[in-house]
Design a protein around this motif. Structure first.
Motif, mmCIF file in Angstrom:
data_model
loop_
_atom_site.group_PDB
_atom_site.id
_atom_site.type_symbol
_atom_site.label_atom_id
_atom_site.label_comp_id
_atom_site.label_asym_id
_atom_site.label_seq_id
_atom_site.Cartn_x
_atom_site.Cartn_y
_atom_site.Cartn_z
ATOM 1 N N GLU A 81 36.160 48.199 33.953
ATOM 2 C CA GLU A 81 35.491 47.438 35.094
ATOM 3 C C GLU A 81 34.884 46.659 34.561
ATOM 4 O OE1 GLU A 81 36.476 43.953 37.965
ATOM 5 O OE2 GLU A 81 38.316 45.462 37.039
ATOM 6 N N THR A 82 33.185 47.378 34.731
ATOM 7 C CA THR A 82 31.861 46.626 34.396
ATOM 8 C C THR A 82 32.308 45.863 33.453
ATOM 9 O OG1 THR A 82 31.113 48.818 33.069
ATOM 10 C CG2 THR A 82 31.091 48.406 35.436
ATOM 11 N N LEU A 83 33.073 46.208 31.557
ATOM 12 C CA LEU A 83 32.624 45.727 31.276
ATOM 13 C C LEU A 83 33.546 43.841 30.829
ATOM 14 C CD1 LEU A 83 33.922 48.007 28.183
ATOM 15 C CD2 LEU A 83 31.221 46.705 28.592
ATOM 16 N N PHE A 84 34.085 43.603 32.119
ATOM 17 C CA PHE A 84 34.788 42.739 32.189
ATOM 18 C C PHE A 84 32.972 41.051 32.408
ATOM 19 C CE2 PHE A 84 39.641 44.341 31.385
ATOM 20 C CZ PHE A 84 39.454 43.730 30.698
ATOM 21 N N GLN A 85 32.742 42.636 33.901
ATOM 22 C CA GLN A 85 32.123 42.036 34.406
ATOM 23 C C GLN A 85 30.886 41.235 33.779
ATOM 24 O OE1 GLN A 85 31.062 44.514 37.681
ATOM 25 N NE2 GLN A 85 32.487 44.283 38.685
ATOM 26 N N ASP A 86 30.402 42.054 32.853
ATOM 27 C CA ASP A 86 29.266 41.815 31.431
ATOM 28 C C ASP A 86 30.088 40.570 31.099
ATOM 29 O OD1 ASP A 86 27.822 43.555 33.061
ATOM 30 O OD2 ASP A 86 28.266 44.610 31.100
ATOM 31 N N TYR A 87 31.395 40.996 30.788
ATOM 32 C CA TYR A 87 31.624 38.786 30.082
ATOM 33 C C TYR A 87 31.750 37.469 30.790
ATOM 34 C CZ TYR A 87 35.743 36.568 27.318
ATOM 35 O OH TYR A 87 35.815 35.431 26.251
#
Length: 274
Positions: A81-87
């Protein structure tokens, strides 16, 4: 061999017809779910019954703001989930699919090999985001909307997609793109989400000169393409400028920012996110 068996073995015979019937039934079911909250999940489950993939995301590329994520894999599917946010907070600027959509605006099915620059696998973006998201390969259905936006359905896999899978997805592409376009009539307006990264292209800068980032629009564009894995020649071709001009811009960028490597450039890019 009897006539009946020959018909069954011949391309276009009953076996092929039954498979086509299954696809027609599946797409008919998706039409019925166009206005439902689980439309994207239904699409993904339909595809997963025929092809193998590990992660997925439906999103809209917009030149004026970060991508709008409509639906995505949950953590049980292997996504972070954090990677989608960073994206959304800035990594989208380095995504080869985003860069290609912004520059070309084309509908169809595209592979990572179609859009990735020469040195993509050597980039910080690849190492920190793409590879960490358990993905070795990615394909994307693009549906161009009005106002320079592109609706996308992306599928990621831990292994490369084979020719049979790509062939099958190419065959269903016209039906799927039509469904994706119709789905936009039922997508609600998004709530709050991150603002554009400071390096987001701004064709008509509105910030006062003293508050603008140190780099010019052209320098930020070249920095973005560098961090996305573009070689000097690839950047020159994309921007329709000479190789010497790209090299001069790179020299000015490094001097302005007081850095000596692309890794340092990525660090500054990442620190600037909102």
């Amino acid at each position: 061999m009897t006539g009946r068996n020959a018909q069954e073995d011949r391309p276009g015979g009953p076996a092929t017809s039954l498979e086509s019937l299954a696809w027609h039934r599946s797409f008919a079911g998706l039409v019925d779910r166009l206005d439902s909250g689980d439309f994207w999940l239904a699409v993904v489950r339909t595809l997963a019954a025929h092809v193998d993939f590990n992660t997925w995301v439906a999103l809209i590329f917009d030149p004026r703001q970060p991508p709008r994520i409509l639906a995505e894999s949950d953590e049980d599917d292997g996504s972070d989930e954090t990677l989608f946010q960073d994206y959304q907070r800035g990594l989208y600027l380095l995504d080869p699919f985003y860069i290609d959509a912004k520059g070309r605006g084309r509908s169809g099915l595209y592979t990572l090999a179609d859009v990735a620059p020469q040195r993509f696998t050597h980039t910080e973006y690849y190492q920190r985001y793409f590879r960490r998201n358990i993905v070795a390969d990615e394909i994307q259905f693009n549906c161009v909307l009005g106002d320079e936006r592109t609706l996308c359905l992306s599928l990621g896999s831990v292994v490369a997609f084979d020719h049979a899978t790509l062939g099958l997805l190419s065959l269903i592409q016209p039906w799927l793109l039509a469904l994706m376009r119709q789905r936009m009539h039922f997508e609600s307006e998004p709530g709050s989400r991150p603002g554009p990264h400071p390096w987001h292209p701004d064709p008509e800068p509105t910030q006062p000169l003293e508050t603008r980032p140190a780099l010019t629009e052209r320098e930020r564009e070249i920095s973005q393409l560098m961090l996305a894995g573009g070689s000097t020649k690839e950047i020159a071709r994309r921007l329709a400028i000479s190789v010497e001009t790209v090299r001069a811009h790179k020299k000015h960028i490094y001097a302005k920012l007081g850095i000596n490597s692309q890794s340092e450039l990525f660090s500054l890019f990442w620190q600037a996110r909102r």
